[in-house]
Scaffold this active site. Structure first.
Site, short mmCIF file in Angstrom:
data_model
loop_
_atom_site.label_atom_id
_atom_site.label_comp_id
_atom_site.label_asym_id
_atom_site.label_seq_id
_atom_site.Cartn_x
_atom_site.Cartn_y
_atom_site.Cartn_z
N GLY A 1 -4.40 -4.51 -4.27
CA GLY A 1 -5.35 -3.55 -4.79
C GLY A 1 -4.60 -2.29 -5.13
O GLY A 1 -4.11 -1.60 -4.25
N HIS A 2 -4.42 -2.04 -6.41
CA HIS A 2 -3.72 -0.83 -6.83
C HIS A 2 -4.73 0.24 -7.22
O HIS A 2 -5.55 0.02 -8.09
CB HIS A 2 -2.78 -1.13 -8.00
CG HIS A 2 -1.57 -1.91 -7.58
ND1 HIS A 2 -0.69 -2.46 -8.47
CD2 HIS A 2 -1.11 -2.20 -6.36
CE1 HIS A 2 0.28 -3.07 -7.79
NE2 HIS A 2 0.04 -2.92 -6.52
N ASP B 1 0.82 -1.23 0.00
CA ASP B 1 0.00 0.00 0.00
C ASP B 1 0.84 1.27 0.00
O ASP B 1 0.42 2.31 0.52
CB ASP B 1 -0.96 0.04 1.22
CG ASP B 1 -1.79 -1.22 1.31
OD1 ASP B 1 -2.26 -1.67 0.25
OD2 ASP B 1 -1.96 -1.75 2.42
N LYS C 1 2.16 2.23 -5.04
CA LYS C 1 2.81 1.74 -6.27
C LYS C 1 1.91 1.95 -7.49
O LYS C 1 2.38 2.22 -8.58
CB LYS C 1 3.14 0.24 -6.14
CG LYS C 1 4.15 -0.05 -5.03
CD LYS C 1 4.45 -1.53 -4.93
CE LYS C 1 3.29 -2.36 -4.45
NZ LYS C 1 2.86 -2.11 -3.07
N GLN D 1 2.06 -5.98 -3.04
CA GLN D 1 2.43 -6.03 -1.61
C GLN D 1 3.74 -5.26 -1.38
O GLN D 1 3.99 -4.30 -2.09
CB GLN D 1 2.53 -7.47 -1.10
CG GLN D 1 1.16 -8.15 -0.96
CD GLN D 1 0.68 -8.82 -2.22
OE1 GLN D 1 1.43 -9.47 -2.91
NE2 GLN D 1 -0.59 -8.65 -2.53
P1 IMP Z 1 -2.74 -12.79 2.19
O1 IMP Z 1 -1.82 -12.27 1.16
O2 IMP Z 1 -4.19 -12.56 1.87
O3 IMP Z 1 -2.44 -14.21 2.56
O4 IMP Z 1 -2.50 -11.93 3.54
C1 IMP Z 1 -1.29 -12.03 4.27
C2 IMP Z 1 -0.91 -10.68 4.86
O5 IMP Z 1 -0.55 -9.80 3.82
C3 IMP Z 1 -2.05 -9.97 5.60
O6 IMP Z 1 -1.50 -9.24 6.68
C4 IMP Z 1 -2.60 -9.01 4.58
O7 IMP Z 1 -3.25 -7.91 5.15
C5 IMP Z 1 -1.34 -8.61 3.87
N1 IMP Z 1 -1.56 -8.19 2.47
C6 IMP Z 1 -1.79 -8.97 1.40
N2 IMP Z 1 -1.92 -8.23 0.29
C7 IMP Z 1 -1.73 -6.95 0.66
C8 IMP Z 1 -1.71 -5.71 -0.05
O8 IMP Z 1 -1.87 -5.64 -1.27
N3 IMP Z 1 -1.47 -4.60 0.70
C9 IMP Z 1 -1.25 -4.65 2.04
N4 IMP Z 1 -1.26 -5.78 2.76
C10 IMP Z 1 -1.51 -6.92 2.07
#
Ligand code: IMP
Length: 422
Positions: A39-40, A12, A15, A222
């Site tokens: 989510g971009h 977040d 990017k 991420q």
């Molecule tokens: P998962 O990727 O859904 O398995 O989540 C694992 C961890 O990564 C959690 O803490 C999510 O909130 C975090 N996470 C996954 N994708 C994002 C993103 O795009 N932005 C911020 N945090 C993310």
């Protein structure tokens, strides 16, 4: 020129905006890891677009957007995004290419993600999009890939095998009825039909593009500290979110990467559980969350907010080989009397200058702060570095000296135009 855009914090960082701006100058834009957990957000002409799987570069006419083998694809989500773009009149014919080797998320992955979270003593706070279970299947060598959706016999065998084992687990471990073969089979064959015209050998396509001296932008999702290896494990995602993931997730060799741009927020945020040494107190956190609209683009969850963590970002610069940085959301810090920057962690009398691999240190350490004066706002109308208030320039120059990198892009608002190129 091949450029990787990578997040230096917990995702977040903004990017989406940088990718959108740089997309105008390249020929190909490629996603290399993660899935619809990302989510971009991009704002164009006052309209907000949120992309989960399709590279945000798709908004630029004529650009080729690829989803590499390192991504896990939820076809339901992808088809919705394709339909959404069509509804907005954005033509993506021949411009969206999907790797046949990318793994596919099935409904059982999403349910398993939620059921596992429910059983954990220490929740990760996943997005519930089935990311971990899908990558687990990939590593366990029982995953279903995009290319399998185009071959009914292969899909049938793989799905049957998977359900044989998974339905047992669903019933015996989670007291869940499991899934019937027929409806999943028909649904995923249908996705195969819809996506078939877009399935490509992305590794070959990109290597050919390199030979033709085309410019490629690799879009990281991420951030460094959610990386499966280098993140704050186990509070991480299940893919390689660092720059190295760009090679693994697309089939481009490391020698072809020319530039790694790190994206950082002027402060820090995190969604989900896990250590966060510089996290704000509740009240101040609420203030910054409101000013920065810090809510997850995928799940809408409130993001946790904190001061800029220099130790962390320094670690990200090392891990990714960052040569250049973009600092985002500077405007959110407008109007603060003073601003803190974490320059070390103190634990049991020792000051750590490098990001600690030891989880206990990270959880219990106290941040060591440098405090600098803030500035009055607003700054979102400013377009030249020299016109920024002295407080902003002082903050940036401290950060740049501390991190040992220069900043080439500064963002002072969410619009494309609210950007300063240094
Ligand atoms: P998962 O990727 O859904 O398995 O989540 C694992 C961890 O990564 C959690 O803490 C999510 O909130 C975090 N996470 C996954 N994708 C994002 C993103 O795009 N932005 C911020 N945090 C993310």
């Amino acid at each position: 020129m091949n450029t990787v855009i990578v997040g230096t914090q917990w995702g977040d960082e903004g990017k989406g905006k940088i990718i959108d701006i740089l997309s105008a100058k390249v020929d190909y834009i490629v996603r290399y890891q993660g899935g619809s957990n990302a989510g971009h957000t991009v704002v164009v002409d006052g309209k907000e677009y949120i992309f989960h799987l399709i590279p945000s570069g798709i908004l630029h006419p004529g650009k080729i957007c690829c989803i590499g083998n390192g991504v896990v694809i939820d076809p339901e989500s992808l088809v919705k995004e394709i339909e959404g773009l069509a509804a907005l009149g954005i033509n993506i014919d021949g411009r969206l290419k999907i790797s046949g080797s990318a793994h596919v998320i099935l409904p059982y992955h999403k349910i398993l993600d939620k059921l596992r979270e429910g059983k954990r003593t220490h929740r990760i706070g996943t997005t519930g999009r089935g990311i971990g279970p899908c990558y687990s299947d990939k590593i366990n060598r029982c995953g279903i890939r995009v290319i399998d959706l185009l071959n009914p016999a292969v899909l049938k065998n793989k799905l049957k095998d998977n359900l044989k084992e998974k339905n047992e687990i669903f019933k015996k471990v989670y007291n869940h009825p499991g899934y019937s073969f027929n409806s999943l089979y028909q649904e995923y064959l249908r996705y195969g039909d819809i996506l078939s015209g877009r399935v490509s050998d992305i590794a070959l396509l990109l290597n050919q593009a390199c030979r033709r001296k085309k410019d490629i932008l690799f879009e990281g999702a991420q951030g460094t500290f959610l990386d499966i290896d280098f993140g704050t494990y186990p509070f991480v995602t299940s893919s390689s979110a660092t720059a190295g993931g760009a090679c693994i997730g697309t089939g481009i060799s490391p020698d072809k990467l020319d530039k790694i741009i790190g994206v950082t927020k002027a402060y820090t945020t995190r969604v989900g559980e896990g250590p966060f040494p510089t996290e704000f107190s509740l009240e101040f956190g609420n203030l910054i969350r409101g000013k920065g609209n810090e809510f997850g683009a995928t799940t809408g969850r409130p993001r946790r907010c904190g001061w800029f963590d220099g130790v962390m970002v320094k670690g990200a610069i090392m891990l990714n080989g960052i040569t250049d940085m973009a600092v985002m959301k500077l405007d959110v810090l407008d109007g603060l009397k003073s601003i803190k920057i974490c320059t070390g962690y103190k634990y049991r009398g020792k000051v750590f200058k490098d990001f600690p691999a030891d989880f206990t240190v990270l959880t219990k350490a106290l941040p060591v702060y440098k405090e600098v004066p803030g500035w009055q706002g607003p700054i979102n109308h400013i377009r030249r570095y020299k016109d920024l208030p002295p407080g902003v320039r002082n903050y940036l120059s401290f950060l740049s000296d501390f991190l040992g990198v220069s900043f080439s892009i500064l963002s002072v608002g969410s619009y494309r135009s609210e950007t300063i190129f240094v």
